[in-house]
Design a protein around this motif. Structure first.
Motif, PDB file in Angstrom:
ATOM      1  N   TYR A 114       0.801  -1.224   0.000  1.00  0.00           N
ATOM      2  CA  TYR A 114       0.000   0.000   0.000  1.00  0.00           C
ATOM      3  C   TYR A 114       0.837   1.279   0.000  1.00  0.00           C
ATOM      4  O   TYR A 114       0.286   2.374  -0.062  1.00  0.00           O
ATOM      5  CB  TYR A 114      -0.922   0.014   1.228  1.00  0.00           C
ATOM      6  CG  TYR A 114      -1.800  -1.206   1.332  1.00  0.00           C
ATOM      7  CD1 TYR A 114      -2.824  -1.439   0.414  1.00  0.00           C
ATOM      8  CD2 TYR A 114      -1.610  -2.148   2.338  1.00  0.00           C
ATOM      9  CE1 TYR A 114      -3.628  -2.552   0.502  1.00  0.00           C
ATOM     10  CE2 TYR A 114      -2.414  -3.273   2.440  1.00  0.00           C
ATOM     11  CZ  TYR A 114      -3.419  -3.468   1.516  1.00  0.00           C
ATOM     12  OH  TYR A 114      -4.211  -4.593   1.601  1.00  0.00           O
ATOM     13  N   ILE A 185     -12.017   5.954   1.270  1.00  0.00           N
ATOM     14  CA  ILE A 185     -12.233   4.825   0.360  1.00  0.00           C
ATOM     15  C   ILE A 185     -11.014   3.913   0.349  1.00  0.00           C
ATOM     16  O   ILE A 185     -11.133   2.683   0.390  1.00  0.00           O
ATOM     17  CB  ILE A 185     -12.533   5.332  -1.066  1.00  0.00           C
ATOM     18  CG1 ILE A 185     -13.897   6.036  -1.102  1.00  0.00           C
ATOM     19  CG2 ILE A 185     -12.512   4.175  -2.079  1.00  0.00           C
ATOM     20  CD1 ILE A 185     -14.204   6.735  -2.418  1.00  0.00           C
ATOM     21  N   HIS A 188     -10.942   1.851   3.464  1.00  0.00           N
ATOM     22  CA  HIS A 188     -11.938   0.778   3.373  1.00  0.00           C
ATOM     23  C   HIS A 188     -11.455  -0.323   2.430  1.00  0.00           C
ATOM     24  O   HIS A 188     -11.673  -1.518   2.692  1.00  0.00           O
ATOM     25  CB  HIS A 188     -13.280   1.338   2.889  1.00  0.00           C
ATOM     26  CG  HIS A 188     -13.991   2.174   3.905  1.00  0.00           C
ATOM     27  ND1 HIS A 188     -13.914   1.930   5.258  1.00  0.00           N
ATOM     28  CD2 HIS A 188     -14.809   3.254   3.764  1.00  0.00           C
ATOM     29  CE1 HIS A 188     -14.641   2.826   5.916  1.00  0.00           C
ATOM     30  NE2 HIS A 188     -15.192   3.635   5.029  1.00  0.00           N
ATOM     31  N   LEU A 189     -10.793   0.075   1.344  1.00  0.00           N
ATOM     32  CA  LEU A 189     -10.282  -0.905   0.395  1.00  0.00           C
ATOM     33  C   LEU A 189      -9.196  -1.754   1.043  1.00  0.00           C
ATOM     34  O   LEU A 189      -9.187  -2.987   0.903  1.00  0.00           O
ATOM     35  CB  LEU A 189      -9.742  -0.204  -0.850  1.00  0.00           C
ATOM     36  CG  LEU A 189      -9.048  -1.108  -1.886  1.00  0.00           C
ATOM     37  CD1 LEU A 189     -10.003  -2.169  -2.398  1.00  0.00           C
ATOM     38  CD2 LEU A 189      -8.498  -0.267  -3.045  1.00  0.00           C
ATOM     39  N   ARG A 190      -8.278  -1.109   1.747  1.00  0.00           N
ATOM     40  CA  ARG A 190      -7.222  -1.857   2.438  1.00  0.00           C
ATOM     41  C   ARG A 190      -7.819  -2.856   3.420  1.00  0.00           C
ATOM     42  O   ARG A 190      -7.403  -4.014   3.485  1.00  0.00           O
ATOM     43  CB  ARG A 190      -6.295  -0.893   3.178  1.00  0.00           C
ATOM     44  CG  ARG A 190      -5.431  -0.040   2.283  1.00  0.00           C
ATOM     45  CD  ARG A 190      -4.578   0.936   3.056  1.00  0.00           C
ATOM     46  NE  ARG A 190      -3.661   0.274   3.981  1.00  0.00           N
ATOM     47  CZ  ARG A 190      -2.638   0.893   4.568  1.00  0.00           C
ATOM     48  NH1 ARG A 190      -2.405   2.177   4.325  1.00  0.00           N
ATOM     49  NH2 ARG A 190      -1.848   0.242   5.379  1.00  0.00           N
ATOM     50  N   ILE A 193      -9.401  -5.796   1.515  1.00  0.00           N
ATOM     51  CA  ILE A 193      -8.413  -6.729   0.978  1.00  0.00           C
ATOM     52  C   ILE A 193      -7.830  -7.588   2.096  1.00  0.00           C
ATOM     53  O   ILE A 193      -7.708  -8.818   1.958  1.00  0.00           O
ATOM     54  CB  ILE A 193      -7.292  -5.979   0.232  1.00  0.00           C
ATOM     55  CG1 ILE A 193      -7.849  -5.344  -1.049  1.00  0.00           C
ATOM     56  CG2 ILE A 193      -6.138  -6.926  -0.102  1.00  0.00           C
ATOM     57  CD1 ILE A 193      -6.848  -4.468  -1.783  1.00  0.00           C
ATOM     58  N   TYR A 206     -14.431  -6.370  -4.802  1.00  0.00           N
ATOM     59  CA  TYR A 206     -14.130  -5.269  -3.887  1.00  0.00           C
ATOM     60  C   TYR A 206     -14.895  -3.998  -4.263  1.00  0.00           C
ATOM     61  O   TYR A 206     -15.283  -3.223  -3.391  1.00  0.00           O
ATOM     62  CB  TYR A 206     -12.618  -5.032  -3.849  1.00  0.00           C
ATOM     63  CG  TYR A 206     -11.902  -6.208  -3.236  1.00  0.00           C
ATOM     64  CD1 TYR A 206     -11.745  -6.308  -1.862  1.00  0.00           C
ATOM     65  CD2 TYR A 206     -11.432  -7.257  -4.024  1.00  0.00           C
ATOM     66  CE1 TYR A 206     -11.123  -7.402  -1.280  1.00  0.00           C
ATOM     67  CE2 TYR A 206     -10.816  -8.361  -3.458  1.00  0.00           C
ATOM     68  CZ  TYR A 206     -10.673  -8.437  -2.088  1.00  0.00           C
ATOM     69  OH  TYR A 206     -10.074  -9.535  -1.522  1.00  0.00           O
ATOM     70  N   ALA A 207     -15.115  -3.807  -5.544  1.00  0.00           N
ATOM     71  CA  ALA A 207     -15.942  -2.676  -5.963  1.00  0.00           C
ATOM     72  C   ALA A 207     -17.348  -2.820  -5.395  1.00  0.00           C
ATOM     73  O   ALA A 207     -17.946  -1.848  -4.914  1.00  0.00           O
ATOM     74  CB  ALA A 207     -15.983  -2.605  -7.486  1.00  0.00           C
ATOM     75  N   LEU A 210     -17.472  -1.967  -1.669  1.00  0.00           N
ATOM     76  CA  LEU A 210     -17.344  -0.535  -1.387  1.00  0.00           C
ATOM     77  C   LEU A 210     -18.425   0.291  -2.083  1.00  0.00           C
ATOM     78  O   LEU A 210     -18.404   1.525  -2.015  1.00  0.00           O
ATOM     79  CB  LEU A 210     -15.961  -0.033  -1.814  1.00  0.00           C
ATOM     80  CG  LEU A 210     -14.848  -0.174  -0.763  1.00  0.00           C
ATOM     81  CD1 LEU A 210     -14.595  -1.629  -0.383  1.00  0.00           C
ATOM     82  CD2 LEU A 210     -13.557   0.456  -1.260  1.00  0.00           C
ATOM     83  N   LEU A 217     -13.284   2.588  -8.741  1.00  0.00           N
ATOM     84  CA  LEU A 217     -12.337   2.074  -7.755  1.00  0.00           C
ATOM     85  C   LEU A 217     -10.961   1.848  -8.386  1.00  0.00           C
ATOM     86  O   LEU A 217      -9.935   2.084  -7.748  1.00  0.00           O
ATOM     87  CB  LEU A 217     -12.868   0.769  -7.156  1.00  0.00           C
ATOM     88  CG  LEU A 217     -12.070   0.205  -5.970  1.00  0.00           C
ATOM     89  CD1 LEU A 217     -11.958   1.234  -4.851  1.00  0.00           C
ATOM     90  CD2 LEU A 217     -12.717  -1.074  -5.458  1.00  0.00           C
ATOM     91  N   ALA A 221      -7.475   3.425  -7.043  1.00  0.00           N
ATOM     92  CA  ALA A 221      -6.352   2.534  -6.707  1.00  0.00           C
ATOM     93  C   ALA A 221      -5.102   2.926  -7.477  1.00  0.00           C
ATOM     94  O   ALA A 221      -4.003   2.970  -6.917  1.00  0.00           O
ATOM     95  CB  ALA A 221      -6.742   1.088  -7.006  1.00  0.00           C
ATOM     96  N   LEU A 229      -5.947  -2.414  -9.381  1.00  0.00           N
ATOM     97  CA  LEU A 229      -6.588  -3.082  -8.253  1.00  0.00           C
ATOM     98  C   LEU A 229      -6.312  -4.581  -8.286  1.00  0.00           C
ATOM     99  O   LEU A 229      -6.070  -5.208  -7.252  1.00  0.00           O
ATOM    100  CB  LEU A 229      -8.104  -2.805  -8.289  1.00  0.00           C
ATOM    101  CG  LEU A 229      -8.942  -3.412  -7.166  1.00  0.00           C
ATOM    102  CD1 LEU A 229      -8.381  -3.053  -5.798  1.00  0.00           C
ATOM    103  CD2 LEU A 229     -10.395  -2.934  -7.294  1.00  0.00           C
TER     104      LEU A 229
END
Length: 294
Positions: A114, A185, A188-190, A193, A206-207, A210, A217, A221, A229
């Motif tokens: 990340y 966002i 939340h994505l981290r 995952i 993942y889209a 979220l 997304l 990313a 992504l």
């Protein structure tokens, strides 16, 4: 600095590199893709250019510390003379995974999908880290009592300080996102995952979590992580696979199944496509050394 200033420790059991420190005054060592079976730390003391890491490009300049984990592909292309010092060490010499609680560098300094794979050093940070490199070099020149233990101690401190520096730089928020919406966002994505990479491998999964379109997304990313992504998800799977290959004696089939792959051969092809080596080759060259004390 002189390119011939090289100090090396070799594993007496297998003849492979255990630890190495070298100074460089040109870019010949890094001007092609590197895929090494050991960790690499590089301090750029003079020069600038473009770093290609995991196929993403990052501009860099002097007073930059790079941190690369085993088999991570990287290349440094400079615009002129490049000077600095590099440290390379194998898992068998110093085990990042087993010392995680002591130094907290794994997942921050190394194996961090990340964040960018480098940190900027101010003058004090540069001097401090280079002083530890000098202490390590001094030990390598001697045959002193318990030399390896002293080197490991210096290396630990180096990694702790570098990890602190990276954590401090991570706290800086992007000025282009004053409302924090995209940063929320990203967080939340981290989280998504980290919680689901073993079972959900599709970017669209993942889209949906979220409540964003896949394209939206994907753009976010790419902007924040400098990778797609799908690559982000794949990188997280690979990091976990490497951890299992290193720390455990599980079969490749067991590891594949735990990571959501019913076909171990499909998993092996996926692993090799991302690391350039098979899971078995990774285990053989980096993995669990039953005779080593980490």
């Amino acid at each position: 600095m002189l390119a011939q200033s090289v100090y090396t420790l070799v594993n007496q059991q297998n003849g492979n590199l255990s630890f190495k420190v070298f100074e460089f005054d040109n870019n010949s060592y890094f001007d092609h893709i590197q895929r090494n079976n050991y960790f690499t730390l590089i301090i750029i003391t003079s020069g600038e250019g473009i770093a290609t890491v995991d196929l993403a490009e990052y501009p860099f300049k002097e007073n930059t510390l790079f941190a690369f984990y085993p088999y991570q592909p990287y290349m440094l292309q400079s615009k002129g003379p490049l000077m600095g010092v590099a440290i390379q060490f194998h898992h068998d010499f110093f085990c990042i995974y087993r010392h995680h609680k002591e130094i907290a560098s794994n997942g921050i300094l190394f194996n961090n999908i990340y964040q960018q794979p480098f940190i900027h050093l101010d003058e004090n940070a540069r001097k401090t880290l280079l002083n530890f490199v000098s202490e390590i070099t001094g030990e390598l020149k001697t045959e002193g009592l318990r030399r390896d233990e002293v080197i490991v101690s210096y290396l630990k401190i180096f990694l702790v300080l570098a990890t602190r520096m990276k954590l401090e730089q991570q706290t800086v928020l992007l000025a282009s996102d004053p409302g924090g919406k995209q940063l929320m966002i990203i967080q939340h994505l981290r989280n998504a995952i980290e919680e689901n990479f073993r079972t959900k491998h599709s970017a669209s999964d993942y889209a949906g979590m979220l409540h964003l379109t896949p394209n939206s997304l994907a753009r976010i990313a790419r902007m924040h992580f400098n990778k797609t992504l799908s690559d982000l998800i794949a990188d997280r799977i690979i990091i976990e696979a490497k951890r299992e290959l290193y720390l455990t004696e599980k079969t490749i089939k067991e590891i594949a199944y735990e990571l959501g792959y019913e076909d171990e051969y499909y998993f092996s092809r996926f692993f090799k496509s991302k690391t350039d080596v098979s899971p078995q080759a990774y285990r053989d060259t980096v993995g669990f050394n039953r005779g080593a004390v980490c």
